[in-house]
Design an enzyme around this catalytic site. Structure first.
Site, PDB file in Angstrom:
ATOM      1  CB  ILE A   1      -0.921   0.200   1.192  1.00  0.00           C
ATOM      2  CG1 ILE A   1      -1.815  -1.095   1.367  1.00  0.00           C
ATOM      3  CG2 ILE A   1      -1.240   1.776   1.351  1.00  0.00           C
ATOM      4  CD1 ILE A   1      -2.291  -1.240   2.483  1.00  0.00           C
ATOM      5  CB  CYS A   2       0.662   4.123   0.400  1.00  0.00           C
ATOM      6  SG  CYS A   2       1.261   5.711   1.178  1.00  0.00           S
ATOM      7  CB  ILE A   3       5.893   4.594  -0.085  1.00  0.00           C
ATOM      8  CG1 ILE A   3       6.870   5.079  -0.946  1.00  0.00           C
ATOM      9  CG2 ILE A   3       5.763   4.047   1.328  1.00  0.00           C
ATOM     10  CD1 ILE A   3       6.823   5.638  -1.654  1.00  0.00           C
TER      11      ILE A   3
ATOM     12  CB  THR B   1      -4.515   0.232  -4.024  1.00  0.00           C
ATOM     13  OG1 THR B   1      -5.242   1.034  -3.859  1.00  0.00           O
ATOM     14  CG2 THR B   1      -3.977   0.324  -1.752  1.00  0.00           C
TER      15      THR B   1
END
Length: 222
Positions: free
Chosen positions: A135-137, A190
């Site tokens: 997720i994210c980074i 995501t």
């Protein structure tokens, strides 16, 4: 049958640890879907401590495992205790802790290395063909885990996407509400707060990621 999912935390707070909204949304969705969850975090010092009110670095040291316990309400184990064979899937929320404590991506970029215990665990999941959600980074670490050719997303950030490409990954632009799946490697990613303007936007993609990761754990069920 209830699936067992390991969630890897990297501290507590977006600027120096795990992103709290992303972590809680992940844990909530897993619980809503009936999964059994165990949180883990490395028992190491944070890269540094950031005052989340001012954004300034603070002259103190904090432990990633101890700080992660704030999010997990104390129910978090040392990452050294995690075994891929004990779980059906793995999810790593974002926050700068992923780039500062779970790796040194924030400092080294494409030349980064992944924290050894996390690398060993994620490689074991990859080798076993068990689904992983980043997720994210956190997807910036995918190429270090899966090797060249892995497909992932960090949203639309040009510089981070370029680093993913330089490491050998294949980056796909992705809306905050959506996910990118590398079907061959059973990896789902995501953007979350790489793009999200509010908690609802972050949740829209994270919920899809959790749902898809859990779907993948059922593919080989009899």
């Amino acid at each position: 049958m209830s699936k067992k999912v390991a969630v890897i935390l990297s501290g507590c707070g977006v600027y120096d640890g795990a992103e709290i909204h992303e972590s809680v949304i992940t844990l909530l969705r897993l619980d809503q879907r009936g999964a059994q969850v165990q949180c883990f975090a490395p028992n190491i010092a944070q890269l540094h401590v950031i005052n989340h009110l001012t954004g300034e670095e603070m002259p103190e040291s904090r432990n990633v495992l101890v700080e992660s316990a704030r999010i997990a309400r104390g129910n978090v184990k040392d990452l050294r205790e995690a075994r891929a064979e004990d779980f059906d899937a793995l999810i790593v929320p974002g926050g700068f802790g992923s780039a500062k404590n779970l790796s040194n991506f924030a400092v080294e970029g494409a030349d980064c290395t992944v924290q050894p215990e996390l690398l060993a665990l994620t490689e074991a999941f990859a080798e076993a063909g068990k689904p992983v959600g980043l997720i994210c980074i956190s997807p910036a670490l995918a190429a270090k885990i899966y090797g060249p050719g892995v497909t992932c997303t960090i949203g639309t950030d040009v510089d981070t996407a370029a680093a993913v490409t330089k490491m050998g990954g294949t980056h796909e632009d992705c809306a905050v509400t959506d996910i990118v799946e590398d079907r061959a490697r059973r990896l789902v990613s995501t953007p979350a707060y790489m793009l999200a303007q509010n908690i609802s936007e972050a949740a829209s993609g994270i919920n899809k990621l959790v749902d898809r990761v859990l779907e993948l754990t059922h593919e080989n069920d009899a």
